[in-house]
Design an enzyme around this catalytic site. Structure first.
Site, PDB file in Angstrom:
ATOM      1  N   THR A  33     -43.001  59.802  -2.094  1.00 49.48           N
ATOM      2  CA  THR A  33     -43.057  61.174  -2.606  1.00 49.48           C
ATOM      3  C   THR A  33     -44.492  61.424  -3.047  1.00 49.48           C
ATOM      4  OG1 THR A  33     -42.564  60.649  -4.923  1.00 49.48           O
ATOM      5  CG2 THR A  33     -40.685  61.002  -3.478  1.00 49.48           C
ATOM      6  N   ARG A  65     -37.370  69.877  -9.855  1.00 48.69           N
ATOM      7  CA  ARG A  65     -36.325  69.658  -8.843  1.00 48.69           C
ATOM      8  C   ARG A  65     -35.034  70.345  -9.263  1.00 48.69           C
ATOM      9  NH1 ARG A  65     -38.140  63.317  -8.233  1.00 48.69           N
ATOM     10  NH2 ARG A  65     -39.528  63.636  -6.455  1.00 48.69           N
ATOM     11  N   THR A 114     -47.748  56.396 -12.740  1.00 48.69           N
ATOM     12  CA  THR A 114     -47.151  55.172 -12.193  1.00 48.69           C
ATOM     13  C   THR A 114     -45.777  54.901 -12.800  1.00 48.69           C
ATOM     14  OG1 THR A 114     -49.380  54.263 -11.965  1.00 48.69           O
ATOM     15  CG2 THR A 114     -47.572  52.680 -11.879  1.00 48.69           C
ATOM     16  N   ASN A 115     -44.864  54.441 -11.956  1.00 44.60           N
ATOM     17  CA  ASN A 115     -43.512  54.078 -12.403  1.00 44.60           C
ATOM     18  C   ASN A 115     -43.400  52.592 -12.769  1.00 44.60           C
ATOM     19  OD1 ASN A 115     -41.928  56.482 -12.238  1.00 44.60           O
ATOM     20  ND2 ASN A 115     -42.156  56.428 -10.015  1.00 44.60           N
ATOM     21  N   PRO A 116     -42.448  52.193 -13.558  1.00 45.93           N
ATOM     22  CA  PRO A 116     -41.484  53.044 -14.261  1.00 45.93           C
ATOM     23  C   PRO A 116     -42.193  53.845 -15.346  1.00 45.93           C
ATOM     24  CG  PRO A 116     -41.192  50.741 -14.904  1.00 45.93           C
ATOM     25  CD  PRO A 116     -42.238  50.761 -13.865  1.00 45.93           C
ATOM     26  N   ARG A 138     -34.727  72.980 -11.238  1.00 48.41           N
ATOM     27  CA  ARG A 138     -34.892  74.447 -11.138  1.00 48.41           C
ATOM     28  C   ARG A 138     -34.833  74.900  -9.683  1.00 48.41           C
ATOM     29  NH1 ARG A 138     -39.877  74.582 -15.408  1.00 48.41           N
ATOM     30  NH2 ARG A 138     -38.668  73.644 -17.084  1.00 48.41           N
ATOM     31  N   ASP A 183     -41.891  55.888 -18.016  1.00 43.72           N
ATOM     32  CA  ASP A 183     -41.858  55.879 -19.486  1.00 43.72           C
ATOM     33  C   ASP A 183     -42.404  54.565 -20.040  1.00 43.72           C
ATOM     34  OD1 ASP A 183     -40.394  58.510 -19.937  1.00 43.72           O
ATOM     35  OD2 ASP A 183     -39.081  57.481 -18.519  1.00 43.72           O
ATOM     36  N   VAL A 203     -50.086  59.108  -3.657  1.00 49.09           N
ATOM     37  CA  VAL A 203     -50.012  60.020  -4.795  1.00 49.09           C
ATOM     38  C   VAL A 203     -51.418  60.418  -5.252  1.00 49.09           C
ATOM     39  CG1 VAL A 203     -49.260  60.211  -7.199  1.00 49.09           C
ATOM     40  CG2 VAL A 203     -47.751  59.169  -5.509  1.00 49.09           C
ATOM     41  N   ARG A 245     -36.726  51.752 -10.124  1.00 46.60           N
ATOM     42  CA  ARG A 245     -38.033  51.880 -10.764  1.00 46.60           C
ATOM     43  C   ARG A 245     -38.321  50.665 -11.639  1.00 46.60           C
ATOM     44  NH1 ARG A 245     -36.703  57.627 -11.190  1.00 46.60           N
ATOM     45  NH2 ARG A 245     -37.991  58.748  -9.727  1.00 46.60           N
ATOM     46  N   GLN A 272     -41.667  52.807  -5.533  1.00 48.67           N
ATOM     47  CA  GLN A 272     -40.285  52.417  -5.270  1.00 48.67           C
ATOM     48  C   GLN A 272     -40.068  52.254  -3.761  1.00 48.67           C
ATOM     49  OE1 GLN A 272     -37.878  55.394  -7.139  1.00 48.67           O
ATOM     50  NE2 GLN A 272     -35.987  54.605  -6.293  1.00 48.67           N
ATOM     51  N   HIS A 328     -37.584  59.342 -17.022  1.00 47.09           N
ATOM     52  CA  HIS A 328     -37.879  59.699 -15.634  1.00 47.09           C
ATOM     53  C   HIS A 328     -37.254  58.580 -14.805  1.00 47.09           C
ATOM     54  CE1 HIS A 328     -39.796  60.939 -11.962  1.00 47.09           C
ATOM     55  NE2 HIS A 328     -40.398  59.779 -11.851  1.00 47.09           N
ATOM     56  N   ASP A 386     -38.754  66.152 -12.455  1.00 49.26           N
ATOM     57  CA  ASP A 386     -37.286  66.247 -12.381  1.00 49.26           C
ATOM     58  C   ASP A 386     -36.830  67.661 -12.747  1.00 49.26           C
ATOM     59  OD1 ASP A 386     -36.729  63.136 -12.192  1.00 49.26           O
ATOM     60  OD2 ASP A 386     -38.210  63.468 -13.746  1.00 49.26           O
TER      61      ASP A 386
HETATM   62  N1  LIG Z   1     -44.177  59.927 -12.028  1.00 50.97           N
HETATM   63  C1  LIG Z   1     -43.696  60.380 -10.896  1.00 50.97           C
HETATM   64  O1  LIG Z   1     -42.949  61.366 -10.912  1.00 50.97           O
HETATM   65  C2  LIG Z   1     -44.083  59.698  -9.620  1.00 50.97           C
HETATM   66  C3  LIG Z   1     -43.914  60.333  -8.383  1.00 50.97           C
HETATM   67  C4  LIG Z   1     -44.302  59.673  -7.232  1.00 50.97           C
HETATM   68  C5  LIG Z   1     -44.844  58.393  -7.321  1.00 50.97           C
HETATM   69  N2  LIG Z   1     -44.992  57.793  -8.541  1.00 50.97           N
HETATM   70  C6  LIG Z   1     -45.555  56.452  -8.686  1.00 50.97           C
HETATM   71  O2  LIG Z   1     -46.956  56.488  -8.434  1.00 50.97           O
HETATM   72  C7  LIG Z   1     -47.399  55.158  -8.102  1.00 50.97           C
HETATM   73  C8  LIG Z   1     -48.303  55.217  -6.875  1.00 50.97           C
HETATM   74  O3  LIG Z   1     -47.542  55.565  -5.718  1.00 50.97           O
HETATM   75  P1  LIG Z   1     -48.240  55.685  -4.285  1.00 50.97           P
HETATM   76  O4  LIG Z   1     -47.198  56.165  -3.346  1.00 50.97           O
HETATM   77  O5  LIG Z   1     -49.525  56.423  -4.392  1.00 50.97           O
HETATM   78  O6  LIG Z   1     -48.561  54.144  -3.990  1.00 50.97           O
HETATM   79  P2  LIG Z   1     -49.676  53.617  -2.977  1.00 50.97           P
HETATM   80  O7  LIG Z   1     -49.333  52.203  -2.697  1.00 50.97           O
HETATM   81  O8  LIG Z   1     -49.852  54.559  -1.839  1.00 50.97           O
HETATM   82  O9  LIG Z   1     -51.020  53.679  -3.831  1.00 50.97           O
HETATM   83  C9  LIG Z   1     -51.279  52.858  -4.922  1.00 50.97           C
HETATM   84  C10 LIG Z   1     -52.760  52.563  -4.942  1.00 50.97           C
HETATM   85  O10 LIG Z   1     -53.044  51.792  -6.120  1.00 50.97           O
HETATM   86  C11 LIG Z   1     -54.137  50.937  -5.788  1.00 50.97           C
HETATM   87  N3  LIG Z   1     -54.269  49.829  -6.739  1.00 50.97           N
HETATM   88  C12 LIG Z   1     -53.512  48.726  -6.874  1.00 50.97           C
HETATM   89  N4  LIG Z   1     -53.997  47.931  -7.843  1.00 50.97           N
HETATM   90  C13 LIG Z   1     -55.091  48.545  -8.350  1.00 50.97           C
HETATM   91  C14 LIG Z   1     -56.030  48.235  -9.362  1.00 50.97           C
HETATM   92  N5  LIG Z   1     -55.913  47.089 -10.080  1.00 50.97           N
HETATM   93  N6  LIG Z   1     -57.043  49.087  -9.602  1.00 50.97           N
HETATM   94  C15 LIG Z   1     -57.150  50.235  -8.893  1.00 50.97           C
HETATM   95  N7  LIG Z   1     -56.299  50.584  -7.912  1.00 50.97           N
HETATM   96  C16 LIG Z   1     -55.288  49.762  -7.638  1.00 50.97           C
HETATM   97  C17 LIG Z   1     -53.766  50.457  -4.372  1.00 50.97           C
HETATM   98  O11 LIG Z   1     -54.880  49.912  -3.694  1.00 50.97           O
HETATM   99  C18 LIG Z   1     -53.222  51.734  -3.745  1.00 50.97           C
HETATM  100  O12 LIG Z   1     -54.235  52.434  -3.021  1.00 50.97           O
HETATM  101  C19 LIG Z   1     -46.124  54.342  -7.911  1.00 50.97           C
HETATM  102  O13 LIG Z   1     -45.859  53.576  -9.074  1.00 50.97           O
HETATM  103  C20 LIG Z   1     -45.054  55.402  -7.729  1.00 50.97           C
HETATM  104  O14 LIG Z   1     -43.751  54.943  -8.067  1.00 50.97           O
HETATM  105  C21 LIG Z   1     -44.628  58.431  -9.670  1.00 50.97           C
END
Ligand SMILES: NC(=O)c1ccc[n+]([C@@H]2O[C@H](COP(=O)([O-])OP(=O)(O)OC[C@H]3O[C@@H](n4cnc5c(N)ncnc54)[C@H](O)[C@@H]3O)[C@@H](O)[C@H]2O)c1
Length: 313
Positions: free
Chosen positions: A228, A154, A122-124, A156, A126, A15, A91, A85, A178, A151
């Protein structure tokens, strides 16, 4: 004009790196910092992006590392560190782990930057937004999450496909969590001001299917490709632009609510105005009886998880 437009991204995973790429293309950001506990990953992503600097007009520098002093002067800090997730995981399962990470990260942010806006991804979502608000001590104007902006996009998309209208012209919002207790604000959903129910192709059954598809979209993508990353990156970019360019855009971001249908001290998504000062202006909305019931259920679900998180702080 002439204002600082540095954005720091914490977490350079799927992300975070997609957000960095999307921001680079946005023409609104002058400097990007990528911070990750995995320093080599952050540096690798930054180097790859830096090779494209000559192709974009606005970005001057991309910094990277595990050192939180990199967030100095950032107008916005995007929080996307933490686990995502996994297949079959909800979440809420992520809560304990991600709260423990935020307990380390948020104090580092305020050590170097007390003036930024923190945008939580980051999730969860809220719960992490609420936790960030508590740990930072920032005013709620300056701490909010992407919430149901994704959401709603998605929803729309799916409505646009069904009615054969561009998703840009579909006025429909997902509110609440969310997550699984999200709901569609059907009473206000329209295309060019025409309530959906008055459109020829409307059917209640299809609307129910579209709601379920919207809610399950993340799981669907995760089962297809594992993560995602692209649409969320574009959502963050829209919000970042609205802040940096002081656009006063309305988005359903997640923010602490105070006295909405009797709900207070919970972070969830409602339409809010996003500008350079953050989300200080909330719009007062009217929900029908059914929507009020969904709203309260969603708030209650988040509140329970918030209490679970507060026990860990
Ligand atoms: N809000 C949304 O709509 C939405 C959409 C997609 C993903 N997300 C969320 O985004 C988050 C990240 O997803 P991702 O796919 O990128 O995960 P990922 O595992 O690819 O990346 C997470 C990164 O966080 C780093 N990290 C862990 N602990 C850390 C710390 N203490 N300090 C700094 N960095 C640290 C890890 O090294 C890793 O590179 C997840 O919680 C995911 O659920 C939210």
């Amino acid at each position: 004009v002439g204002r600082l437009s540095k954005v720091a991204i914490i977490g350079a995973g799927n992300v975070g790196s997609s957000i960095a790429f999307s921001l680079m293309m946005s023409n609104a950001v002058s400097d990007i910092a990528l911070i990750d506990i995995n320093k080599t990953k952050a540096k690798g992503e930054a180097l790859d992006l830096a090779h494209g600097l000559q192709f974009v007009p606005s970005v001057n520098s991309i910094q990277a590392g595990d050192d939180f002093s990199l967030i100095k002067n950032a107008v916005i800090v995007v929080m996307c560190a933490g686990i995502g997730q996994q297949k079959g995981q909800t979440r809420s399962d992520l809560l304990n782990y991600n709260v423990s990470i935020f307990k380390e990260i948020i104090p580092e942010i305020i050590k170097y930057n007390n003036e930024c806006i923190i945008l939580v991804v980051t999730n969860p979502l809220d719960v992490m937004t609420y936790v960030t608000h508590k740990l930072s001590g920032f005013s709620s104007c300056r701490v909010f999450g992407t919430g149901t902006v994704l959401d709603s996009a998605r929803l729309r998309y799916l409505l646009g496909k069904h009615f054969d209208i561009s998703p840009k012209d579909v006025g429909a919002h997902v509110l609440g969590e969310h997550g699984d207790s999200q709901f569609v604000w059907w009473s206000q959903a329209s295309i060019a001001g025409i309530p959906l129910s008055q459109l020829q192709l409307f059917s209640q059954e299809t609307m129910n299917t579209i709601y379920n598809k919207t809610k399950d979209a993340a799981s669907q993508i995760i089962s297809l490709k594992g993560v995602t990353n692209f649409a969320i990156a574009m959502v963050v970019t829209k919000i970042v632009r609205a802040i940096l360019l002081d656009q006063s855009r309305v988005f359903t971001v997640s923010n602490i609510v105070d006295g909405v249908y009797g709900v207070s001290d919970v972070s969830l998504s409602l339409p809010m105005v996003v500008r350079r000062s953050g989300t200080c202006q909330k719009l007062s909305i009217s929900l029908n009886d059914r929507e009020q019931k969904f709203f309260l259920e969603s708030a209650l679900k988040i509140k329970k998880e918030i209490n679970q998180a507060l026990a860990l702080l």
